[in-house]
Design a protein around this motif. Structure first.
Motif, PDB file in Angstrom:
ATOM      1  N   GLY A 174     -21.160   6.438 -12.509  1.00 56.75           N
ATOM      2  CA  GLY A 174     -20.729   7.880 -12.445  1.00 56.75           C
ATOM      3  C   GLY A 174     -21.224   8.431 -10.518  1.00 56.75           C
ATOM      4  N   ALA A 175     -22.264   8.027 -10.234  1.00 56.15           N
ATOM      5  CA  ALA A 175     -22.649   8.387  -9.307  1.00 56.15           C
ATOM      6  C   ALA A 175     -22.374   7.881  -8.519  1.00 56.15           C
ATOM      7  N   LEU A 176     -21.712   6.085  -8.732  1.00 51.99           N
ATOM      8  CA  LEU A 176     -21.539   5.386  -7.913  1.00 51.99           C
ATOM      9  C   LEU A 176     -19.783   4.889  -7.309  1.00 51.99           C
ATOM     10  N   ALA A 177     -18.982   5.750  -8.744  1.00 52.95           N
ATOM     11  CA  ALA A 177     -17.462   5.806  -8.482  1.00 52.95           C
ATOM     12  C   ALA A 177     -16.718   6.184  -7.541  1.00 52.95           C
ATOM     13  N   TYR A 178     -17.769   7.642  -7.337  1.00 56.65           N
ATOM     14  CA  TYR A 178     -16.072   8.350  -6.079  1.00 56.65           C
ATOM     15  C   TYR A 178     -16.835   7.786  -4.848  1.00 56.65           C
ATOM     16  N   PRO A 179     -17.868   7.362  -4.106  1.00 57.54           N
ATOM     17  CA  PRO A 179     -17.920   7.050  -2.920  1.00 57.54           C
ATOM     18  C   PRO A 179     -17.517   4.864  -2.658  1.00 57.54           C
ATOM     19  N   LEU A 180     -17.909   4.559  -4.476  1.00 55.61           N
ATOM     20  CA  LEU A 180     -16.981   3.508  -4.403  1.00 55.61           C
ATOM     21  C   LEU A 180     -14.648   3.666  -3.600  1.00 55.61           C
ATOM     22  N   LEU A 181     -14.786   4.565  -4.693  1.00 49.17           N
ATOM     23  CA  LEU A 181     -13.094   4.941  -4.717  1.00 49.17           C
ATOM     24  C   LEU A 181     -12.830   5.332  -2.987  1.00 49.17           C
ATOM     25  N   ASP A 376     -30.707  11.271  -9.568  1.00 54.04           N
ATOM     26  CA  ASP A 376     -30.022  12.935  -8.962  1.00 54.04           C
ATOM     27  C   ASP A 376     -30.452  12.185  -7.636  1.00 54.04           C
ATOM     28  N   ARG A 377     -31.803  12.387  -7.101  1.00 52.84           N
ATOM     29  CA  ARG A 377     -31.096  12.290  -4.937  1.00 52.84           C
ATOM     30  C   ARG A 377     -30.651  11.291  -4.636  1.00 52.84           C
ATOM     31  N   PHE A 378     -30.469   9.972  -5.761  1.00 50.58           N
ATOM     32  CA  PHE A 378     -29.667   8.926  -4.794  1.00 50.58           C
ATOM     33  C   PHE A 378     -28.319   9.606  -4.691  1.00 50.58           C
ATOM     34  N   ALA A 379     -28.146  10.330  -5.797  1.00 52.77           N
ATOM     35  CA  ALA A 379     -26.223  10.317  -6.223  1.00 52.77           C
ATOM     36  C   ALA A 379     -26.259  11.909  -5.100  1.00 52.77           C
ATOM     37  N   SER A 380     -27.265  12.683  -5.259  1.00 53.63           N
ATOM     38  CA  SER A 380     -27.121  13.543  -4.297  1.00 53.63           C
ATOM     39  C   SER A 380     -26.579  13.544  -2.280  1.00 53.63           C
ATOM     40  N   MET A 381     -27.182  12.167  -2.330  1.00 53.84           N
ATOM     41  CA  MET A 381     -27.472  11.809  -1.130  1.00 53.84           C
ATOM     42  C   MET A 381     -26.225  10.565  -0.106  1.00 53.84           C
ATOM     43  N   LEU A 382     -25.257  10.027  -1.931  1.00 48.31           N
ATOM     44  CA  LEU A 382     -24.791   9.638  -1.765  1.00 48.31           C
ATOM     45  C   LEU A 382     -22.956   9.306  -0.921  1.00 48.31           C
ATOM     46  N   PRO A 384     -21.765  12.347  -0.078  1.00 52.94           N
ATOM     47  CA  PRO A 384     -22.239  13.214   1.465  1.00 52.94           C
ATOM     48  C   PRO A 384     -22.317  11.509   3.036  1.00 52.94           C
ATOM     49  N   ALA A 385     -23.154  10.549   2.495  1.00 49.59           N
ATOM     50  CA  ALA A 385     -23.077   9.211   2.992  1.00 49.59           C
ATOM     51  C   ALA A 385     -21.472   8.571   2.626  1.00 49.59           C
ATOM     52  N   ALA A 386     -21.559   8.734   1.929  1.00 51.48           N
ATOM     53  CA  ALA A 386     -19.502   8.018   1.701  1.00 51.48           C
ATOM     54  C   ALA A 386     -18.402   8.437   2.333  1.00 51.48           C
ATOM     55  N   ILE A 387     -19.030  10.421   2.077  1.00 56.26           N
ATOM     56  CA  ILE A 387     -17.498  10.850   3.085  1.00 56.26           C
ATOM     57  C   ILE A 387     -18.073  10.639   4.947  1.00 56.26           C
ATOM     58  N   LEU A 388     -19.549  10.416   5.174  1.00 57.83           N
ATOM     59  CA  LEU A 388     -19.811  10.441   6.631  1.00 57.83           C
ATOM     60  C   LEU A 388     -19.124   8.672   7.023  1.00 57.83           C
ATOM     61  N   LEU A 389     -19.280   8.014   6.092  1.00 59.24           N
ATOM     62  CA  LEU A 389     -18.710   6.772   6.059  1.00 59.24           C
ATOM     63  C   LEU A 389     -16.802   7.076   6.437  1.00 59.24           C
TER      64      LEU A 389
END
Length: 413
Positions: A174-181, A376-382, A384-389
């Protein structure tokens, strides 16, 4: 013995029944139905569920068990409710089979288990015929529950175990779904502009004898390369993975373990915490059912999957051998890759107090909470990193499209 699906008419009530039966042949199945007061209408074989022990079959067994955790949770929960009501196990399984639709997998499983039990076998032995549903740890817990008379509590615990299985992996997906999309959208936009829009703009500039911007040319060539060679890149990645698998099998056992340890040390800590938490909770459950610690380890280890599971399993198996030779139970937690000093001190305290299962459960919960925090920490950082990328990627593509327009405006002006 084979499994047959049948449709038959009850000779007393004239009711049409559809279910499954185990028999040696079509003739034996029809004879068994007639003895039960049923007139066969249709009977056909179902592929046997028994699997051999080849490595390929074990892989598929694990795969199907992982996909059926939620079905098994419902199965265990329903069976525990019926047994709690005082219904005999064979009748409970038959009731479950008839309560589900004809094509429901839980219903089919319950009917096949019930057929074996009515032949005089135990539930554990009946479950052993279905390795794509049940692993050795579950079967050992069922056997212990039958010996101790605590079958209902064991079934409820197994239902909780299946519900808990895959909780963290689902959360990670679930945490990876949004950055992947977001990444897929960004790459798709880049490829579309590189193949459709940028070549036309560059062509216009070249026709006007104007040098296209370097950024535009770089983005266009990179996108076109990926577009035209994407299938080769995917094939190359698959070949690399296949070569690594072959290399892993070709290496000697010592070198293979060194390679796997290197992979484990490089893997995110959340994966190691998740694996150790699941293992400790499984051991605690088996100890609560009356299985010894050494036997629990030897039952749980074969059910552990992947590189991380194999490494942890080997470490626990070696420790189990040492415990059997008289060494203290604390040696179970000596591997620094998996366990800290806190784990060892907790285990020593539990051994002294005679509360091994409680201590293992506490260690499992401790690792589970740590894994959740890391996730949770990984998801919270992932995110913003995906949006920045995505912002950088889209910004680069937009600039590569805008710069040629600025050059064209200069020409027109």
């Amino acid at each position: 013995m084979s499994t047959w699906r049948y449709k038959a008419r009850d000779t007393r009530t004239l009711e049409i029944r559809t279910s499954v039966i185990q028999a040696e042949s079509d003739t034996s199945a029809r004879a068994a139905l007639r003895r039960a007061g049923l007139s066969p209408i249709m009977i056909k074989p179902i592929r046997a569920k028994r699997e051999n022990t080849a490595s390929r079959d074990r892989f598929f067994d694990r795969h199907f068990r992982a996909r059926r955790v939620h079905l098994k949770a419902d199965f265990y929960d329903s069976l525990s409710i019926l047994l709690d009501a005082g219904i005999p196990i064979a009748l409970a399984l038959r009731t479950m089979g008839q309560s589900h639709s004809d094509r429901n997998r839980i219903g089919q499983l319950a009917l096949m288990l019930g057929d074996v039990i009515r032949e005089g076998e135990s539930l554990g032995n009946a479950m052993r015929e279905h390795p794509r549903w049940f692993d050795e740890a579950e079967i050992a817990m069922i056997d212990a529950g039958q010996r101790s008379g605590e079958m209902c509590s064991i079934l409820r615990r197994l239902a909780e175990r299946q519900s808990r299985a895959g909780e963290l992996s689902s959360k990670l997906i679930g945490a990876l779904a949004y950055p992947l999309l977001v990444s897929v959208i960004g790459v798709g936009v880049t490829l579309f502009l590189s193949v459709k829009t940028l070549p036309e703009l560059v062509g216009i500039l070249e026709d006007a004898d104007v040098q296209p911007p370097g950024l535009t040319l770089a983005v266009m060539h990179l996108g076109q390369f990926v577009w035209h060679n994407g299938s080769l890149m995917v094939l190359g990645a698959a070949l690399i993975i296949f070569a690594m698998m072959i290399l892993n099998k070709a290496l000697a056992e010592h070198h293979r373990q060194l390679l796997q340890q290197c992979v484990a040390r490089c893997s995110p800590r959340v994966f190691r915490k998740t694996k150790s938490a699941e293992t400790m909770l499984s051991l605690a459950e088996m100890l609560d059912t009356g299985v010894s610690l050494v036997e629990s380890v030897r039952v749980v280890v074969p059910t552990m999957r992947g590189v991380l599971g194999g490494l942890l399993g080997r470490s626990l198996a070696k420790a189990a051998g040492r415990i059997e030779q008289g060494e203290p139970i604390g040696c179970l937690f000596e591997d620094p890759l998996w366990f800290s000093e806190e784990h060892r001190q907790l285990m020593l305290a539990g051994e002294t107090a005679g509360e091994l299962s409680t201590t293992l459960a506490r260690i499992g919960e401790l690792d589970l909470r740590a894994a959740r925090r890391l996730l949770d920490r990984f998801a919270s950082m992932l995110e913003p990193a995906a949006i920045l990328l995505l912002a950088v990627l889209v910004g680069t593509v937009v600039m590569s499209a805008v710069l040629p327009l600025i050059r064209l405006q200069e020409i027109v002006g």
